[in-house]
Design a protein around this motif. Sequence first.
Motif, PDB file in Angstrom:
ATOM      1  N   TRP A 140       0.786  -1.273  -0.015  1.00 27.82           N
ATOM      2  CA  TRP A 140      -0.138   0.063   0.092  1.00 27.82           C
ATOM      3  C   TRP A 140       0.926   1.227  -0.050  1.00 27.82           C
ATOM      4  O   TRP A 140       2.174   1.117   0.154  1.00 27.82           O
ATOM      5  N   THR A 141       0.293   2.465  -0.398  1.00 28.73           N
ATOM      6  CA  THR A 141       1.096   3.551  -0.165  1.00 28.73           C
ATOM      7  C   THR A 141       0.933   4.430   1.104  1.00 28.73           C
ATOM      8  O   THR A 141      -0.030   5.235   1.405  1.00 28.73           O
ATOM      9  N   SER A 142       1.812   4.074   1.991  1.00 26.49           N
ATOM     10  CA  SER A 142       1.633   4.460   3.608  1.00 26.49           C
ATOM     11  C   SER A 142       1.935   5.990   3.483  1.00 26.49           C
ATOM     12  O   SER A 142       2.736   6.348   2.372  1.00 26.49           O
ATOM     13  N   PRO A 143       1.561   6.866   4.290  1.00 33.08           N
ATOM     14  CA  PRO A 143       2.265   8.187   4.437  1.00 33.08           C
ATOM     15  C   PRO A 143       3.892   8.187   4.536  1.00 33.08           C
ATOM     16  O   PRO A 143       4.405   8.971   3.784  1.00 33.08           O
ATOM     17  N   GLU A 144       4.427   7.231   5.425  1.00 32.73           N
ATOM     18  CA  GLU A 144       5.787   7.158   5.265  1.00 32.73           C
ATOM     19  C   GLU A 144       6.480   7.118   3.842  1.00 32.73           C
ATOM     20  O   GLU A 144       7.398   7.455   3.418  1.00 32.73           O
ATOM     21  N   GLY A 145       5.638   5.988   3.191  1.00 29.61           N
ATOM     22  CA  GLY A 145       6.079   5.747   1.894  1.00 29.61           C
ATOM     23  C   GLY A 145       6.187   6.864   0.971  1.00 29.61           C
ATOM     24  O   GLY A 145       6.888   7.091   0.086  1.00 29.61           O
ATOM     25  N   MET A 146       4.990   7.607   0.955  1.00 28.74           N
ATOM     26  CA  MET A 146       4.782   8.738   0.271  1.00 28.74           C
ATOM     27  C   MET A 146       5.614   9.863   0.393  1.00 28.74           C
ATOM     28  O   MET A 146       6.308  10.329  -0.317  1.00 28.74           O
ATOM     29  N   ASP A 147       6.164   9.922   1.710  1.00 24.86           N
ATOM     30  CA  ASP A 147       7.350  10.975   2.026  1.00 24.86           C
ATOM     31  C   ASP A 147       8.620  10.583   1.645  1.00 24.86           C
ATOM     32  O   ASP A 147       9.382  11.256   0.927  1.00 24.86           O
ATOM     33  N   TYR A 148       8.773   9.360   1.470  1.00 26.81           N
ATOM     34  CA  TYR A 148       9.897   8.847   0.963  1.00 26.81           C
ATOM     35  C   TYR A 148       9.984   8.950  -0.571  1.00 26.81           C
ATOM     36  O   TYR A 148      11.199   9.608  -1.115  1.00 26.81           O
ATOM     37  N   VAL A 149       9.100   8.783  -1.176  1.00 27.49           N
ATOM     38  CA  VAL A 149       8.870   9.039  -2.695  1.00 27.49           C
ATOM     39  C   VAL A 149       9.045  10.606  -3.056  1.00 27.49           C
ATOM     40  O   VAL A 149       9.858  11.029  -3.751  1.00 27.49           O
ATOM     41  N   ALA A 150       8.535  11.349  -2.124  1.00 25.03           N
ATOM     42  CA  ALA A 150       8.569  12.916  -2.340  1.00 25.03           C
ATOM     43  C   ALA A 150      10.217  13.105  -2.055  1.00 25.03           C
ATOM     44  O   ALA A 150      10.551  14.007  -2.834  1.00 25.03           O
TER      45      ALA A 150
ATOM     46  N   TYR B 193       0.737  12.832  -2.095  1.00 25.33           N
ATOM     47  CA  TYR B 193      -0.689  12.725  -1.396  1.00 25.33           C
ATOM     48  C   TYR B 193      -1.687  12.944  -2.367  1.00 25.33           C
ATOM     49  O   TYR B 193      -2.620  12.269  -2.445  1.00 25.33           O
ATOM     50  N   GLU B 194      -1.443  14.378  -3.209  1.00 21.26           N
ATOM     51  CA  GLU B 194      -2.674  14.590  -4.030  1.00 21.26           C
ATOM     52  C   GLU B 194      -2.687  13.488  -4.982  1.00 21.26           C
ATOM     53  O   GLU B 194      -4.032  13.145  -5.499  1.00 21.26           O
ATOM     54  N   VAL B 195      -1.705  12.979  -5.540  1.00 18.49           N
ATOM     55  CA  VAL B 195      -1.818  11.881  -6.580  1.00 18.49           C
ATOM     56  C   VAL B 195      -2.138  10.643  -6.294  1.00 18.49           C
ATOM     57  O   VAL B 195      -3.082  10.034  -6.881  1.00 18.49           O
ATOM     58  N   ALA B 196      -1.580  10.083  -5.154  1.00 15.47           N
ATOM     59  CA  ALA B 196      -1.949   9.001  -4.486  1.00 15.47           C
ATOM     60  C   ALA B 196      -3.556   8.726  -3.961  1.00 15.47           C
ATOM     61  O   ALA B 196      -4.044   7.858  -4.346  1.00 15.47           O
ATOM     62  N   THR B 197      -4.041  10.137  -3.653  1.00 21.70           N
ATOM     63  CA  THR B 197      -5.499   9.855  -3.124  1.00 21.70           C
ATOM     64  C   THR B 197      -6.434  10.156  -4.430  1.00 21.70           C
ATOM     65  O   THR B 197      -7.446   9.857  -4.051  1.00 21.70           O
ATOM     66  N   PHE B 198      -6.084  10.712  -5.484  1.00 17.76           N
ATOM     67  CA  PHE B 198      -6.717  10.781  -6.625  1.00 17.76           C
ATOM     68  C   PHE B 198      -7.003   9.587  -7.412  1.00 17.76           C
ATOM     69  O   PHE B 198      -8.165   9.098  -7.724  1.00 17.76           O
ATOM     70  N   TYR B 199      -6.143   8.671  -7.408  1.00 19.31           N
ATOM     71  CA  TYR B 199      -6.205   7.611  -8.252  1.00 19.31           C
ATOM     72  C   TYR B 199      -6.487   6.305  -7.437  1.00 19.31           C
ATOM     73  O   TYR B 199      -5.807   6.284  -6.455  1.00 19.31           O
ATOM     74  N   THR B 200      -7.793   5.654  -7.815  1.00 20.77           N
ATOM     75  CA  THR B 200      -8.131   4.525  -7.122  1.00 20.77           C
ATOM     76  C   THR B 200      -7.014   3.209  -7.189  1.00 20.77           C
ATOM     77  O   THR B 200      -7.156   2.219  -6.399  1.00 20.77           O
TER      78      THR B 200
END
Length: 167
Positions: A49-59, A70-77
């Motif tokens: 899954w795309t955890s907040p920690e993982g999204m921070d890492y990608v950022a 976050y905007e992208v990950a929450t937009f796409y199902t």
Amino acid sequence: MSTTVGNKTVVFTPERLEKAQEIIANYPEDRQKSALLPLLHLLQEQEGWTSPEGMDYVARLLDIQPIEVYEVATFYTMYHIDPVGKHVIEYCRTGPCCLMGGEEVLAHLKQRLGVDTGQTTVDGRFTLKEVECLAACGMGPVFQVREKYYMNLTNERVDEIIDELSK
């Protein structure tokens, strides 16, 4: 480079980090944000899954603000922003599937799994998500699990699929 929140640290495996660097290198320096979608796929493939920690890492890998991820990950199902089961059933909820009996089949699927939309079974095997059109309107009702489509669903066919995926 990793991101830690609480006790959870997210970092790509060496193989995935190499792949991420290859993906990023495909874009000009001022356009590397374009690598965001494939990097989120790599993250989800690794973590489930795309955890907040993982999204921070990608950022941090892309040198962008976390909110941009976050905007992208929450937009796409296709990105799971909450933990999910081993099999994510993405059920088409649009008109054509409903006209072909989709609502009744969905009710049966929910009853069979003992969950509602957005929930995961107690054993962690299945998560049920309703999604917009899966582009198989002539073969509805339809759902997909990963890249595999299951079409012309009936209650009996749903039971067969769940039995097979439960093995």
